[in-house]
Design a protein around this motif. Structure first.
Motif, PDB file in Angstrom:
ATOM      1  N   GLU A  26       0.817  -1.211   0.000  1.00 28.08           N
ATOM      2  CA  GLU A  26       0.000   0.000   0.000  1.00 28.08           C
ATOM      3  C   GLU A  26       0.850   1.259   0.000  1.00 28.08           C
ATOM      4  O   GLU A  26       0.493   2.265  -0.646  1.00 28.08           O
ATOM      5  N   GLN A  29       1.995   1.642  -3.543  1.00 25.91           N
ATOM      6  CA  GLN A  29       0.903   2.068  -4.409  1.00 25.91           C
ATOM      7  C   GLN A  29       0.623   3.563  -4.262  1.00 25.91           C
ATOM      8  O   GLN A  29       0.403   4.265  -5.266  1.00 25.91           O
ATOM      9  N   LEU A  30       0.638   4.060  -3.028  1.00 27.80           N
ATOM     10  CA  LEU A  30       0.322   5.474  -2.813  1.00 27.80           C
ATOM     11  C   LEU A  30       1.369   6.371  -3.460  1.00 27.80           C
ATOM     12  O   LEU A  30       1.033   7.364  -4.119  1.00 27.80           O
ATOM     13  N   LEU A  33       0.975   6.141  -7.239  1.00 28.23           N
ATOM     14  CA  LEU A  33      -0.193   6.896  -7.688  1.00 28.23           C
ATOM     15  C   LEU A  33       0.111   8.382  -7.794  1.00 28.23           C
ATOM     16  O   LEU A  33      -0.312   9.055  -8.750  1.00 28.23           O
ATOM     17  N   PHE A  64      -5.686   6.947  -0.348  1.00 30.86           N
ATOM     18  CA  PHE A  64      -6.422   6.300  -1.433  1.00 30.86           C
ATOM     19  C   PHE A  64      -7.833   6.875  -1.568  1.00 30.86           C
ATOM     20  O   PHE A  64      -8.392   6.933  -2.665  1.00 30.86           O
ATOM     21  N   GLU A 273      -0.710  -6.139  -8.015  1.00 32.47           N
ATOM     22  CA  GLU A 273      -0.930  -4.917  -7.248  1.00 32.47           C
ATOM     23  C   GLU A 273       0.242  -3.948  -7.285  1.00 32.47           C
ATOM     24  O   GLU A 273       0.118  -2.830  -6.774  1.00 32.47           O
ATOM     25  N   ASP A 274       1.356  -4.330  -7.866  1.00 35.31           N
ATOM     26  CA  ASP A 274       2.434  -3.365  -8.098  1.00 35.31           C
ATOM     27  C   ASP A 274       2.293  -2.696  -9.458  1.00 35.31           C
ATOM     28  O   ASP A 274       3.068  -1.800  -9.801  1.00 35.31           O
ATOM     29  N   TYR A 277      -3.691  -0.206  -9.113  1.00 39.42           N
ATOM     30  CA  TYR A 277      -4.412  -0.002  -7.860  1.00 39.42           C
ATOM     31  C   TYR A 277      -5.862  -0.392  -8.112  1.00 39.42           C
ATOM     32  O   TYR A 277      -6.467   0.033  -9.101  1.00 39.42           O
ATOM     33  N   GLU A 279      -9.907  -0.953  -6.954  1.00 38.70           N
ATOM     34  CA  GLU A 279     -11.077  -0.677  -6.129  1.00 38.70           C
ATOM     35  C   GLU A 279     -12.162  -1.681  -6.514  1.00 38.70           C
ATOM     36  O   GLU A 279     -12.257  -2.079  -7.676  1.00 38.70           O
ATOM     37  N   THR A 300      -6.689   1.454 -11.633  1.00 42.47           N
ATOM     38  CA  THR A 300      -5.873   2.612 -11.997  1.00 42.47           C
ATOM     39  C   THR A 300      -4.450   2.140 -12.220  1.00 42.47           C
ATOM     40  O   THR A 300      -3.872   1.473 -11.353  1.00 42.47           O
ATOM     41  N   LEU A 302      -0.492   2.140 -12.335  1.00 42.84           N
ATOM     42  CA  LEU A 302       0.529   2.752 -11.491  1.00 42.84           C
ATOM     43  C   LEU A 302       1.749   3.206 -12.275  1.00 42.84           C
ATOM     44  O   LEU A 302       2.501   4.059 -11.790  1.00 42.84           O
ATOM     45  N   HIS A 331      -0.259 -10.513  -2.643  1.00 41.94           N
ATOM     46  CA  HIS A 331      -1.156  -9.664  -3.419  1.00 41.94           C
ATOM     47  C   HIS A 331      -2.579 -10.219  -3.342  1.00 41.94           C
ATOM     48  O   HIS A 331      -2.780 -11.437  -3.273  1.00 41.94           O
TER      49      HIS A 331
END
Length: 444
Positions: A26, A29-30, A33, A64, A273-274, A277, A279, A300, A302, A331
């Motif tokens: 996470e 990811q942030l 992003l 997020f 997940e790398d 992102y 939802e 989304t 990355l 993941h």
């Protein structure tokens, strides 16, 4: 694109990133992003306009939850962007000369839509694809027979590059020429085959008619993608029995390759997940749903360069599971794979029905071939309201099937799905076979 010097992280895991802790994933990811939104807001005309309309700046992203200030990007937005800035559209984020490839949608329901790729995008795609093939069991020196279509379809070249990354010997067979596909499997000892579930079912049926027992071939992996089926239990069990090898679901889309693939554990396709992102949101309220609840997958990118997407509405209904897997992968997974498409859901007398639920029962039912089709016409609609009162289902019986196979199937479907089915049983070979993506729902 081959990477002969790359060493896998372990005997079963391609890349260390697959084992990162949830907190590390996470945090990564942030930060990714923030970088990606800054680039997208600067280089994509579409997103520059969207950000301005929302009063959003990439520097505003603190969590997020802040991403939800932005609207979903839908297929209609992509099409509108193509019309506004032909030929490659306003969502593109590369300048002329920076893209090295373009892939197109199938064009079965609309004009084929282009998606651009940079050199870095292709490298990333191939390595992610290799990660999943390795997780499913492909190894250096294996013979990999790619039966994805190479003409326009995005999957063929991706699978080829990925298998080369792993170090496999690739046979770029494409789809079609079924007897030669079967001969090649036996003559060259193909250990991994990949294609759409429909074509794999067709090859299995053709092999049986030719007296060629695929369970006696060297195939150890059957990988499928491009349409539902890989995670549908009935389809999986039938094809695994016909091929004598485990089947793995490979989930991606033209706009995002890959999204999530099965590992050897087969506990649900594992998300990249790398790379994206994710939802999962309620189809009507658009609010996030909890793990274990059904919702629509929204992604989304990355680090995608040429055609990055922000809050892309896939339309696919999924259930997310973020618990670490027993094999060390951390993941999140899609429990049960793609359960259906939000826009494909049928409502029959208040009951929500996904075509994939029908496939699960039909493919597991004895006495039938692999083929079936759902037909929606006036005979299953209320003449006053036009609402559905049932579903027409056409199937093929196998030789020697009992005379009442259709009645028993209709009863099973009614019991399991609470919907009335009008089953038409046809002779073997009546329904069309496909070498690519099958159309299972017909609106007459």
């Amino acid at each position: 694109m081959d990477q002969p010097g790359k060493q896998p992280y372990s005997d079963t895991i391609w890349d260390e990133v697959e084992t990162w802790s949830r907190d590390r994933i996470e945090a990564f990811q942030l930060q990714a992003l923030k970088r990606q939104l800054a680039r997208v807001g600067e280089r994509s005309n579409h997103y520059r306009r969207v950000f301005a309309e929302c009063g959003f700046r990439a520097g505003d992203l603190r969590s997020f939850a802040d991403l939800r200030r932005l609207p979903f990007t839908r297929k209609s937005d992509y099409v509108a962007g193509l019309e506004a800035e032909p030929p490659f559209g306003s969502l593109a984020a590369v300048k002329p000369g920076e893209a090295v490839r373009v892939h197109f949608s199938s064009g079965t329901t609309a004009r084929p839509a282009p998606v651009l790729w940079s050199g870095a995008d292709i490298e990333r795609w191939a390595d992610l694809y290799a990660r999943y093939l390795y997780a499913q069991g492909l190894r250096r020196g294996d013979v990999f027979q790619c039966m994805f279509n190479y003409a326009w379809f995005v999957g063929g070249l991706g699978a080829t590059l990925a298998a080369q990354h792993v170090g496999a010997l690739v046979i770029p067979a494409s789809s079609g020429d079924t007897e030669r596909q079967i001969d090649t499997i036996f003559q060259y000892g193909s250990q991994c085959v990949i294609g759409t579930p429909s074509f794999m079912a067709h090859v299995a049926e053709a092999a049986a008619k030719l007296g060629r027992d695929l369970t006696k071939s060297k195939v150890k992996m059957v990988c499928v993608g491009g349409e539902p089926g890989g995670s549908i239990p009935g389809t999986r069990e039938r094809l695994e029995a016909q091929w004598g090898a485990p089947m793995f679901d490979c989930y991606g889309a033209l706009e995002c390759q890959p999204i999530a693939w099965d590992t050897a554990a087969k506990i649900g396709p594992t998300l990249a997940e790398d790379f994206i992102y994710v939802e999962v949101v309620h189809p009507e309220t658009h609010e996030p749903v909890a793990d274990g609840e059904r919702g629509v997958l929204v992604i989304t990118h990355l680090d995608k360069e040429a055609c990055p997407l922000v809050r892309w509405w896939t339309g696919d209904v999924v259930v997310r599971d973020t618990r670490p897997a027993a094999d060390g992968r951390t993941h999140a997974r899609l429990a049960g794979g793609v359960l259906g498409r939000a826009d494909d859901m049928l409502i029959i007398k208040g009951v929500n029905l996904f075509p994939t639920a029908v496939e699960d029962i039909v493919r597991a039912f004895p006495g039938l071939t692999n083929e079936y089709v759902l037909v929606i016409d006036d005979s299953v609609k209320d003449p006053k309201t036009n609402f559905l009162t049932g579903v027409k289902l056409r199937v093929e019986r196998e030789s020697g099937a009992p005379a009442d196979v259709g009645e028993r199937l209709a009863q099973r479907l009614r019991e399991k799905l609470q919907v009335r089915f009008h089953v038409e049983v046809l002779e073997p070979g009546t329904l069309p076979r496909t070498v690519h993506k099958a159309k299972r729902v017909l609106h007459a």
